[in-house]
Design a protein around this motif. Sequence first.
Motif, PDB file in Angstrom:
ATOM      1  N   LEU A 181       0.885  -1.156   0.063  1.00  0.00           N
ATOM      2  CA  LEU A 181       0.038  -0.119  -0.054  1.00  0.00           C
ATOM      3  C   LEU A 181       0.888   1.334  -0.055  1.00  0.00           C
ATOM      4  CD1 LEU A 181      -2.153  -1.095   3.016  1.00  0.00           C
ATOM      5  CD2 LEU A 181      -2.520  -1.723   0.836  1.00  0.00           C
ATOM      6  N   PRO A 182       0.245   2.594  -0.808  1.00  0.00           N
ATOM      7  CA  PRO A 182       0.988   3.684  -0.304  1.00  0.00           C
ATOM      8  C   PRO A 182       1.121   4.042   1.122  1.00  0.00           C
ATOM      9  CG  PRO A 182      -0.743   3.755  -2.157  1.00  0.00           C
ATOM     10  CD  PRO A 182      -0.918   2.598  -1.350  1.00  0.00           C
TER      11      PRO A 182
ATOM     12  N   HIS B 166      -2.056   5.326   2.489  1.00  0.00           N
ATOM     13  CA  HIS B 166      -3.272   4.532   2.531  1.00  0.00           C
ATOM     14  C   HIS B 166      -3.591   4.505   4.050  1.00  0.00           C
ATOM     15  CE1 HIS B 166      -5.825   1.146   2.315  1.00  0.00           C
ATOM     16  NE2 HIS B 166      -5.909   1.456   0.783  1.00  0.00           N
ATOM     17  N   PRO B 167      -4.981   4.498   4.193  1.00  0.00           N
ATOM     18  CA  PRO B 167      -5.469   4.436   5.858  1.00  0.00           C
ATOM     19  C   PRO B 167      -5.316   3.158   6.310  1.00  0.00           C
ATOM     20  CG  PRO B 167      -7.387   5.092   4.283  1.00  0.00           C
ATOM     21  CD  PRO B 167      -6.083   4.650   3.455  1.00  0.00           C
ATOM     22  N   LEU B 168      -4.942   1.943   5.745  1.00  0.00           N
ATOM     23  CA  LEU B 168      -4.441   0.808   6.394  1.00  0.00           C
ATOM     24  C   LEU B 168      -3.054   0.615   6.482  1.00  0.00           C
ATOM     25  CD1 LEU B 168      -7.156  -1.295   4.472  1.00  0.00           C
ATOM     26  CD2 LEU B 168      -7.679  -0.364   6.831  1.00  0.00           C
ATOM     27  N   ALA B 169      -2.097   1.536   6.063  1.00  0.00           N
ATOM     28  CA  ALA B 169      -0.850   1.301   5.790  1.00  0.00           C
ATOM     29  C   ALA B 169       0.151   1.112   7.243  1.00  0.00           C
ATOM     30  CB  ALA B 169      -0.250   2.424   5.209  1.00  0.00           C
ATOM     31  N   LYS B 170      -0.665   1.558   8.347  1.00  0.00           N
ATOM     32  CA  LYS B 170      -0.091   1.347   9.648  1.00  0.00           C
ATOM     33  C   LYS B 170      -0.290   0.081  10.467  1.00  0.00           C
ATOM     34  CE  LYS B 170       0.835   6.214  10.324  1.00  0.00           C
ATOM     35  NZ  LYS B 170       0.980   7.160  11.343  1.00  0.00           N
ATOM     36  N   ARG B 171      -1.520  -0.821   9.694  1.00  0.00           N
ATOM     37  CA  ARG B 171      -1.863  -2.066  10.542  1.00  0.00           C
ATOM     38  C   ARG B 171      -0.782  -3.094  10.449  1.00  0.00           C
ATOM     39  NH1 ARG B 171      -7.692  -2.423   9.538  1.00  0.00           N
ATOM     40  NH2 ARG B 171      -7.414  -4.622  10.319  1.00  0.00           N
TER      41      ARG B 171
ATOM     42  N   VAL C 199       1.982   1.711  -7.377  1.00  0.00           N
ATOM     43  CA  VAL C 199       1.315   1.880  -5.988  1.00  0.00           C
ATOM     44  C   VAL C 199       1.870   3.267  -5.465  1.00  0.00           C
ATOM     45  CG1 VAL C 199       1.404   0.593  -3.768  1.00  0.00           C
ATOM     46  CG2 VAL C 199       0.980  -0.683  -5.926  1.00  0.00           C
ATOM     47  N   GLU C 200       3.014   3.415  -5.201  1.00  0.00           N
ATOM     48  CA  GLU C 200       3.766   4.238  -4.471  1.00  0.00           C
ATOM     49  C   GLU C 200       3.175   5.664  -5.177  1.00  0.00           C
ATOM     50  OE1 GLU C 200       8.120   6.335  -3.204  1.00  0.00           O
ATOM     51  OE2 GLU C 200       7.822   4.766  -5.011  1.00  0.00           O
ATOM     52  N   ALA C 201       2.608   5.798  -6.335  1.00  0.00           N
ATOM     53  CA  ALA C 201       2.057   7.158  -6.901  1.00  0.00           C
ATOM     54  C   ALA C 201       0.724   7.075  -6.642  1.00  0.00           C
ATOM     55  CB  ALA C 201       2.465   7.091  -8.537  1.00  0.00           C
ATOM     56  N   GLY C 202       0.127   6.243  -5.925  1.00  0.00           N
ATOM     57  CA  GLY C 202      -1.224   6.275  -5.457  1.00  0.00           C
ATOM     58  C   GLY C 202      -2.288   5.537  -6.456  1.00  0.00           C
ATOM     59  N   LEU C 203      -1.674   4.833  -7.588  1.00  0.00           N
ATOM     60  CA  LEU C 203      -2.823   4.477  -8.475  1.00  0.00           C
ATOM     61  C   LEU C 203      -3.592   3.338  -7.932  1.00  0.00           C
ATOM     62  CD1 LEU C 203      -3.567   4.979 -11.570  1.00  0.00           C
ATOM     63  CD2 LEU C 203      -1.923   3.078 -12.152  1.00  0.00           C
ATOM     64  N   GLY C 204      -3.148   2.657  -6.991  1.00  0.00           N
ATOM     65  CA  GLY C 204      -3.692   1.513  -6.606  1.00  0.00           C
ATOM     66  C   GLY C 204      -2.979   0.975  -5.535  1.00  0.00           C
ATOM     67  N   ILE C 205      -3.366  -0.093  -5.084  1.00  0.00           N
ATOM     68  CA  ILE C 205      -2.619  -1.473  -4.272  1.00  0.00           C
ATOM     69  C   ILE C 205      -2.156  -2.605  -4.944  1.00  0.00           C
ATOM     70  CG2 ILE C 205      -3.522  -0.205  -2.167  1.00  0.00           C
ATOM     71  CD1 ILE C 205      -4.650  -3.784  -2.874  1.00  0.00           C
TER      72      ILE C 205
ATOM     73  N   ARG D  22      10.346   3.383   0.040  1.00  0.00           N
ATOM     74  CA  ARG D  22      10.102   4.076   1.181  1.00  0.00           C
ATOM     75  C   ARG D  22       8.430   4.530   0.947  1.00  0.00           C
ATOM     76  NH1 ARG D  22      15.409   7.754   3.130  1.00  0.00           N
ATOM     77  NH2 ARG D  22      16.806   6.001   3.322  1.00  0.00           N
ATOM     78  N   GLY D  23       8.006   4.786   0.002  1.00  0.00           N
ATOM     79  CA  GLY D  23       6.856   5.328  -0.086  1.00  0.00           C
ATOM     80  C   GLY D  23       5.635   4.191  -0.215  1.00  0.00           C
ATOM     81  N   VAL D  24       5.958   3.135   0.228  1.00  0.00           N
ATOM     82  CA  VAL D  24       5.005   2.049   0.287  1.00  0.00           C
ATOM     83  C   VAL D  24       5.044   1.137   1.359  1.00  0.00           C
ATOM     84  CG1 VAL D  24       4.828   1.700  -1.993  1.00  0.00           C
ATOM     85  CG2 VAL D  24       6.224   0.304  -0.844  1.00  0.00           C
TER      86      VAL D  24
END
Length: 295
Positions: A170-171, A174-179, A234-240, A253-255
Motif C-alpha cells: 500500500l502507499p 493509505h488508511p490501512l498502511a499502519k496495520r 502503487v507508490e504514486a497512488g494509482l492503486g494497491i 520508502r513510499g509504500v
Amino acid sequence: MIDLRQLELFIAVAEELHFGRAAARSGMAQPPFSQQILRLERALGVALLHRTSRHVSLTPAGMALLVDARALIAKRDRMVDMVRRTASGDAGTLRIGFAASSAVGVLPTIVRQLRLALPDVSLQINDRDGIDIGSAIRLGTLDAAIVRGPFLAKDLMVETLRRDGLVAVLPVSHPLAKRAELPIGELAGDSFVLFPRTGAPELYDTIIGLCSGAGFSPAIVQEASAWLSVVGLVEAGLGITIAPALAARSCPRGVMAIPLEGTFDRTELLIAYRHGELHPLVARFRDIALSAMKT
C-alpha cells in the motif's frame, strides 16, 4: 606426426639448454628423451637445436617453435582445466529462467550468492512469461528456472525452495498502511495494480481466488510486467497490489508491505529442471538457491 608430448619435451630442453637436466625435469632417462627430440626435428624437417659436447642452443627455427609450442601447451592446459571445471560444476554457461512474480525479492539474492560461489560461470538470465518456462526447460533452451507454485509440469523435476506468505503493498498514505496485519476483505474497495496473468499465472490466480473467497472481485486498473513498475504505480497512488512476502525486501520508502491474514505459506517458490541425471552446474545452482532462500 607431431604430438603434444614431444612439444613439452622440446620446451624443457629449450628452457634448460641441457639434455640431462631437461630429461630429469621430464621424468625420463636421457637416451629416450634425446630420441624424442630427434623425431620431432625429423618430423619438421629442420634442426631445432645446435648441439656440441658442452653447449646446447636454439636455432632460429627452434626459437620460432618455442613461442608457438608454449602457446599451444598453455591452450591445451586451459582447455583441460575448463573441461574438468565444467564437469565439476565450477564453470560453464547456466541459463536460468524467472517469471516476473518469482523474481520479486529473490533474483538479486540468488544471483549474488551464485556469483560469489561460481565466479567463472557465465550466467544467462531469461525473464519470460511463466507459461513459457516449462516448455523452455523441456526444449533445452533453459537449464532450470525459479517459479511460483503451483507449477504443473509432470515431466519436470520440481522442488520447493521456500514457502511464502502474501502481503498487501500500500502507499504510505493509505488508511490501512499502519496495520500490522490485514484481512484481504478490507481491500475490497481499493483499485489493484497486478502482474498480467501471462507473466505470473500462479500468483495471479491465487490473488483472484483470495479476493473471490472474501466476497469481491478486484478492480484491476493497471497491469505491469516488472515489479519496479508495479510498486512504482502503487507508490504514486494509482492503486494497491498483493505480492509474495519476499517483495517486502525490495519495497521503496513510499509504500508499506502488510501481511495478509491466513496467507502464511500460501505460495511456494520452486526450482524446476529436467528429469534425469542432474547436470553438475544445475546441481550447484540448485544447492545455492536452496541456501539463499533459507536466509
